[in-house]
Design a protein around this motif. Sequence first.
Motif, PDB file in Angstrom:
ATOM      1  N   HIS A 144      -2.093   1.819   2.456  1.00  0.00           N
ATOM      2  CA  HIS A 144      -1.357   0.958   3.385  1.00  0.00           C
ATOM      3  C   HIS A 144      -0.684  -0.139   2.569  1.00  0.00           C
ATOM      4  O   HIS A 144      -1.372  -0.900   1.874  1.00  0.00           O
ATOM      5  CB  HIS A 144      -2.299   0.329   4.408  1.00  0.00           C
ATOM      6  N   ILE A 145       0.624  -0.222   2.660  1.00  0.00           N
ATOM      7  CA  ILE A 145       1.381  -1.195   1.874  1.00  0.00           C
ATOM      8  C   ILE A 145       2.134  -2.107   2.832  1.00  0.00           C
ATOM      9  O   ILE A 145       3.064  -1.666   3.518  1.00  0.00           O
ATOM     10  CB  ILE A 145       2.346  -0.497   0.900  1.00  0.00           C
ATOM     11  N   TYR A 146       1.723  -3.382   2.872  1.00  0.00           N
ATOM     12  CA  TYR A 146       2.364  -4.354   3.764  1.00  0.00           C
ATOM     13  C   TYR A 146       3.452  -5.096   3.007  1.00  0.00           C
ATOM     14  O   TYR A 146       3.445  -6.321   2.888  1.00  0.00           O
ATOM     15  CB  TYR A 146       1.304  -5.287   4.346  1.00  0.00           C
ATOM     16  N   GLY A 147       4.362  -4.311   2.474  1.00  0.00           N
ATOM     17  CA  GLY A 147       5.489  -4.802   1.699  1.00  0.00           C
ATOM     18  C   GLY A 147       6.349  -3.608   1.339  1.00  0.00           C
ATOM     19  O   GLY A 147       6.202  -2.529   1.914  1.00  0.00           O
ATOM     20  N   ASN A 148       7.237  -3.780   0.380  1.00  0.00           N
ATOM     21  CA  ASN A 148       8.097  -2.682  -0.048  1.00  0.00           C
ATOM     22  C   ASN A 148       7.355  -1.747  -0.995  1.00  0.00           C
ATOM     23  O   ASN A 148       6.646  -2.199  -1.894  1.00  0.00           O
ATOM     24  CB  ASN A 148       9.344  -3.221  -0.761  1.00  0.00           C
ATOM     25  N   LEU A 149       7.531  -0.448  -0.795  1.00  0.00           N
ATOM     26  CA  LEU A 149       7.030   0.555  -1.734  1.00  0.00           C
ATOM     27  C   LEU A 149       8.219   1.069  -2.526  1.00  0.00           C
ATOM     28  O   LEU A 149       9.030   1.843  -2.031  1.00  0.00           O
ATOM     29  CB  LEU A 149       6.343   1.703  -1.003  1.00  0.00           C
ATOM     30  N   ARG A 150       8.321   0.613  -3.779  1.00  0.00           N
ATOM     31  CA  ARG A 150       9.426   1.039  -4.641  1.00  0.00           C
ATOM     32  C   ARG A 150       8.945   1.920  -5.797  1.00  0.00           C
ATOM     33  O   ARG A 150       9.740   2.599  -6.420  1.00  0.00           O
ATOM     34  CB  ARG A 150      10.157  -0.187  -5.204  1.00  0.00           C
ATOM     35  N   HIS A 156      -5.904  14.733   5.117  1.00  0.00           N
ATOM     36  CA  HIS A 156      -5.714  13.856   6.272  1.00  0.00           C
ATOM     37  C   HIS A 156      -5.264  12.454   5.862  1.00  0.00           C
ATOM     38  O   HIS A 156      -4.999  11.615   6.727  1.00  0.00           O
ATOM     39  CB  HIS A 156      -6.997  13.757   7.090  1.00  0.00           C
ATOM     40  N   ALA A 157      -5.197  12.190   4.563  1.00  0.00           N
ATOM     41  CA  ALA A 157      -4.776  10.877   4.094  1.00  0.00           C
ATOM     42  C   ALA A 157      -3.312  10.635   4.449  1.00  0.00           C
ATOM     43  O   ALA A 157      -2.523  11.578   4.610  1.00  0.00           O
ATOM     44  CB  ALA A 157      -4.967  10.772   2.574  1.00  0.00           C
ATOM     45  N   ILE A 158      -2.942   9.372   4.593  1.00  0.00           N
ATOM     46  CA  ILE A 158      -1.561   9.000   4.899  1.00  0.00           C
ATOM     47  C   ILE A 158      -1.116   7.868   3.991  1.00  0.00           C
ATOM     48  O   ILE A 158      -1.939   7.206   3.350  1.00  0.00           O
ATOM     49  CB  ILE A 158      -1.400   8.574   6.379  1.00  0.00           C
ATOM     50  N   ILE A 159       0.191   7.654   3.956  1.00  0.00           N
ATOM     51  CA  ILE A 159       0.779   6.510   3.254  1.00  0.00           C
ATOM     52  C   ILE A 159       1.636   5.758   4.257  1.00  0.00           C
ATOM     53  O   ILE A 159       2.549   6.337   4.867  1.00  0.00           O
ATOM     54  CB  ILE A 159       1.648   6.944   2.060  1.00  0.00           C
ATOM     55  N   ILE A 160       1.350   4.480   4.447  1.00  0.00           N
ATOM     56  CA  ILE A 160       2.140   3.635   5.344  1.00  0.00           C
ATOM     57  C   ILE A 160       2.768   2.525   4.518  1.00  0.00           C
ATOM     58  O   ILE A 160       2.088   1.888   3.709  1.00  0.00           O
ATOM     59  CB  ILE A 160       1.268   3.033   6.462  1.00  0.00           C
ATOM     60  N   ALA A 161       4.056   2.297   4.700  1.00  0.00           N
ATOM     61  CA  ALA A 161       4.748   1.234   3.981  1.00  0.00           C
ATOM     62  C   ALA A 161       5.728   0.521   4.908  1.00  0.00           C
ATOM     63  O   ALA A 161       6.382   1.156   5.734  1.00  0.00           O
ATOM     64  CB  ALA A 161       5.486   1.788   2.777  1.00  0.00           C
ATOM     65  N   ARG A 162       5.811  -0.801   4.762  1.00  0.00           N
ATOM     66  CA  ARG A 162       6.742  -1.590   5.573  1.00  0.00           C
ATOM     67  C   ARG A 162       8.188  -1.240   5.221  1.00  0.00           C
ATOM     68  O   ARG A 162       9.060  -1.222   6.092  1.00  0.00           O
ATOM     69  CB  ARG A 162       6.491  -3.080   5.359  1.00  0.00           C
ATOM     70  N   ALA A 163       8.418  -0.932   3.944  1.00  0.00           N
ATOM     71  CA  ALA A 163       9.745  -0.484   3.503  1.00  0.00           C
ATOM     72  C   ALA A 163       9.541   0.653   2.508  1.00  0.00           C
ATOM     73  O   ALA A 163       8.921   0.466   1.464  1.00  0.00           O
ATOM     74  CB  ALA A 163      10.534  -1.622   2.874  1.00  0.00           C
TER      75      ALA A 163
END
Length: 221
Positions: free
Chosen positions: A153-159, A171-178
């Motif tokens: 979980h990334i509460y910012g930009n994933l660059r 079942h894992a996920i990736i969440i990013a604000r950007a």
Amino acid sequence: MQTPSLELKGSSFTLSVLHINQFDLEKVTIELDGKLAIAPQFFLGAPLVVNLSRIKAPDYNLAALKDLLISRQLVIVGITEAIDEIATQAKALGLANIKSGKQSNTQPQLPKTSKIVKQNVRSGQQIYAKNADLVILGTVGNGAEVIADGSIHIYGNLRGKAMAGASGDKHAIIIARALEAELVSIAGQYWLAENIQHNSTTKSGCVRLEGESLTIEALPL
């Protein structure tokens, strides 16, 4: 009572399985180098079991494959699902012939823990959450790598690069604000920047596996 100098105990370890689908070692070398270039530090020194179920040629050069993996700083500990002739080679090379049971549909059960990082992750940095989810309260910059056995979980930009389900959890996920990543990966399935741009119509997103393919869902962030 004197402590014995050695003990043999049962245990379990997570080993990556490298499936060899091509007889042509030159093609294998090209594809292997491509994968290693994506996240070299993650694979460095990784112990591998080599699955040879697709190789049916008795004259397959297992020694050359072993040398290839060693030259890339990978550690081959054994083979699995090989024909008898290749299994004989493995024994001569000092490699274990690991018997694999039927694959289970049960996903790895990870502890309910999270690793929380309250800072930006800068270029050249790598953060790994072993047996846990990874929460980044900041931005993951270009050239940075974040890896988790669980979700990310990334509460910012994933660059940079984000690799979830590193121990095989589909079942894992990736969440990013950007979502502006160089690479995203779940349980070994990955997309590079061009794949992400082609398949995403949203700034924020949730990357997950559907079957054997990645998908991106829009998030109201």
